[in-house]
Design an enzyme around this catalytic site. Structure first.
Site, PDB file in Angstrom:
ATOM      1  N   ASP A 120      -1.611   6.790   6.132  1.00 43.43           N
ATOM      2  CA  ASP A 120      -2.734   6.000   5.619  1.00 43.43           C
ATOM      3  C   ASP A 120      -3.075   5.005   6.728  1.00 43.43           C
ATOM      4  OD1 ASP A 120      -4.454   4.197   4.457  1.00 43.43           O
ATOM      5  OD2 ASP A 120      -3.156   3.688   2.762  1.00 43.43           O
ATOM      6  N   LYS A 176     -12.701  -1.000   6.476  1.00 46.24           N
ATOM      7  CA  LYS A 176     -11.983  -1.970   7.291  1.00 46.24           C
ATOM      8  C   LYS A 176     -12.534  -1.928   8.718  1.00 46.24           C
ATOM      9  CE  LYS A 176      -9.492  -2.350   3.528  1.00 46.24           C
ATOM     10  NZ  LYS A 176      -8.420  -1.506   3.085  1.00 46.24           N
ATOM     11  N   TRP A 223       0.813  -1.221   0.000  1.00 48.72           N
ATOM     12  CA  TRP A 223       0.000   0.000   0.000  1.00 48.72           C
ATOM     13  C   TRP A 223       0.840   1.262   0.000  1.00 48.72           C
ATOM     14  CZ3 TRP A 223      -4.297  -0.372  -2.129  1.00 48.72           C
ATOM     15  CH2 TRP A 223      -5.149  -1.459  -1.927  1.00 48.72           C
TER      16      TRP A 223
HETATM   17  C1  LIG Z   1      -7.833  -1.127   1.738  1.00 50.03           C
HETATM   18  C2  LIG Z   1      -6.677  -0.216   1.745  1.00 50.03           C
HETATM   19  C3  LIG Z   1      -6.473   0.731   0.736  1.00 50.03           C
HETATM   20  C4  LIG Z   1      -7.360   0.832  -0.474  1.00 50.03           C
HETATM   21  O1  LIG Z   1      -8.594   1.355  -0.192  1.00 50.03           O
HETATM   22  P1  LIG Z   1      -9.630   1.694  -1.368  1.00 50.03           P
HETATM   23  O2  LIG Z   1     -10.874   1.951  -0.621  1.00 50.03           O
HETATM   24  O3  LIG Z   1      -9.708   0.502  -2.260  1.00 50.03           O
HETATM   25  O4  LIG Z   1      -9.144   2.882  -2.076  1.00 50.03           O
HETATM   26  C5  LIG Z   1      -5.389   1.578   0.842  1.00 50.03           C
HETATM   27  N1  LIG Z   1      -4.543   1.510   1.886  1.00 50.03           N
HETATM   28  C6  LIG Z   1      -4.704   0.594   2.869  1.00 50.03           C
HETATM   29  C7  LIG Z   1      -3.742   0.559   3.998  1.00 50.03           C
HETATM   30  C8  LIG Z   1      -5.770  -0.292   2.821  1.00 50.03           C
HETATM   31  O5  LIG Z   1      -5.929  -1.204   3.797  1.00 50.03           O
END
Ligand SMILES: *Cc1c(COP(=O)(O)O)cnc(C)c1O
Length: 360
Positions: A172, A196, A102
């Protein structure tokens, strides 16, 4: 009705109490005669829902007043572009710490908007650890330093708050936000997709210190301009109303359970059940550096990979689904976010133990 034990990495399992509340509100939210989905986003009912969700974010996470709380769209992946478009203009450059799939994706996307410097990376060691602070080589010209606090695919989590001096830290937190207390003031900006730990997909939470406004690149779409969205209370465009409402229910639920301290204890206990077992297993193992193991996404492998399919099949037969690892990582992954009960994690551990006994 039978609900499965859902180990999906996201969209992921939600508290049953929240789903029941949503079901009972479905046709008529609090005597309004409408579903939340049918309300005008500018009407009094939804205005109240949005304000309530926003104040819950502030209360639960401890967000100070000089930070904006925004509800945006496009997920964390869109933030990979929205973030540099809004903040990079201050100096034209940014630092990225790469600790997995990511954060690497974030770094690559940002390079479209300015100069990107990789301050640290664990790529050469297979993304099995979080680069320690002393390995971070920050550049003085960075507008911000970006990190990912929990690498959902690798199962690598940063359990400490980096110190980036006067350069704003951006994280993030898509897959570990609301899983434990954080000190928001140590960050310039935090973003997270909801699916999540906070609700359904469709809404992205962005928490940003307002003094970082004012550097948006001229190409920044208005709907993705942090300052404009803050000025318009996330209503420059129609926000994802239903997802915001569910996020409010989830946060209310967290608050009722004792807030983020309680979540932390609960999550530590669950993760320990699995890691303790993995460390003593003759069939299963986890590869992540001990100090950096994720409490949200527990990745593991079978020493005999030819047993993968029968392991997954046996799990499904017992109502445990979505244990297959990400396609880029292989192996298995149990995502055990806030809403996953301890008893369900113990069920998985017991199944693994049983499977091990019959295959070694
Ligand atoms: C799930 C996730 C993403 C992607 O999220 P989207 O909703 O598909 O844009 C980005 N970073 C992390 C750490 C994630 O767990």
């Amino acid at each position: 009705m039978t609900r499965v034990i859902n180990f999906s990495s996201g969209p992921a399992t939600l508290p049953e109490e929240v789903l029941r509340q949503a079901a009972s509100d479905m046709l008529d939210w609090r005597g309004s005669g409408m579903s939340v989905m049918e309300m005008s986003h500018r009407g009094p009912e939804f205005t109240e829902i949005l304000a309530h969700t926003q104040s819950l974010v502030r209360d639960v996470l401890g967000v100070p007043d000089h930070y904006a709380v925004l509800f945006m769209q496009g997920g964390a992946i869109a933030q990979n572009a929205i973030l540099p478009m809004n903040l990079m203009g201050a100096t034209g450059a940014a630092d990225y710490v790469v600790s997995g799939v990511w954060s690497e994706k974030s770094m690559k996307e940002a390079s479209k908007y300015g100069q990107v410097h990789v301050a640290a990376s664990s790529r050469d060691s297979g993304f099995l650890s979080m680069p320690i602070q002393s390995e971070w080589h920050l550049s003085s010209s960075a507008a911000y330093v970006h990190m990912c606090s929990n690498e959902t695919i690798g199962g690598v989590e940063c359990h400490w708050t980096p110190d980036t001096g006067h350069i704003p830290l951006v994280a993030d937190m898509s897959s570990n936000i609301m899983s434990a207390p954080i000190d928001v003031q140590r960050y310039g900006l935090v973003y997270a997709g909801a699916q999540k730990n906070m609700g359904p997909s469709g809404v992205t939470l962005v928490i940003v210190r307002r003094d970082l406004f004012g550097h948006a690149l001229p190409i920044t779409p208005s709907a993705f301009n942090y300052q404009l969205q803050d000025e318009q209370t996330s209503m420059y465009n129609t926000p994802p109303t239903y997802a915001i409402y569910i996020m409010g229910l989830v946060l209310q639920h967290i608050q009722k359970l004792g807030g983020l301290e309680a979540m932390q204890t609960h999550n530590q206990r669950k993760a320990q059940v699995l890691y303790d077992y993995l460390d003593h297993s003759r069939l299963f193992f986890n590869r992540v550096h001990r100090d950096d193991r994720s409490r949200m996404n527990v990745t593991f492998f079978l020493k005999d990979e030819s047993l993968n399919a029968s392991f997954l099949q046996g799990a499904e037969a017992q109502g445990m689904v979505q244990l297959r690892g990400h396609r880029s990582a292989g192996g298995m992954r149990a995502s055990i976010y806030n809403a996953m009960p301890l008893a369900s994690v113990e069920r998985l551990r017991d199944y693994m133990h049983q499977f091990e006994k019959s295959h070694t």
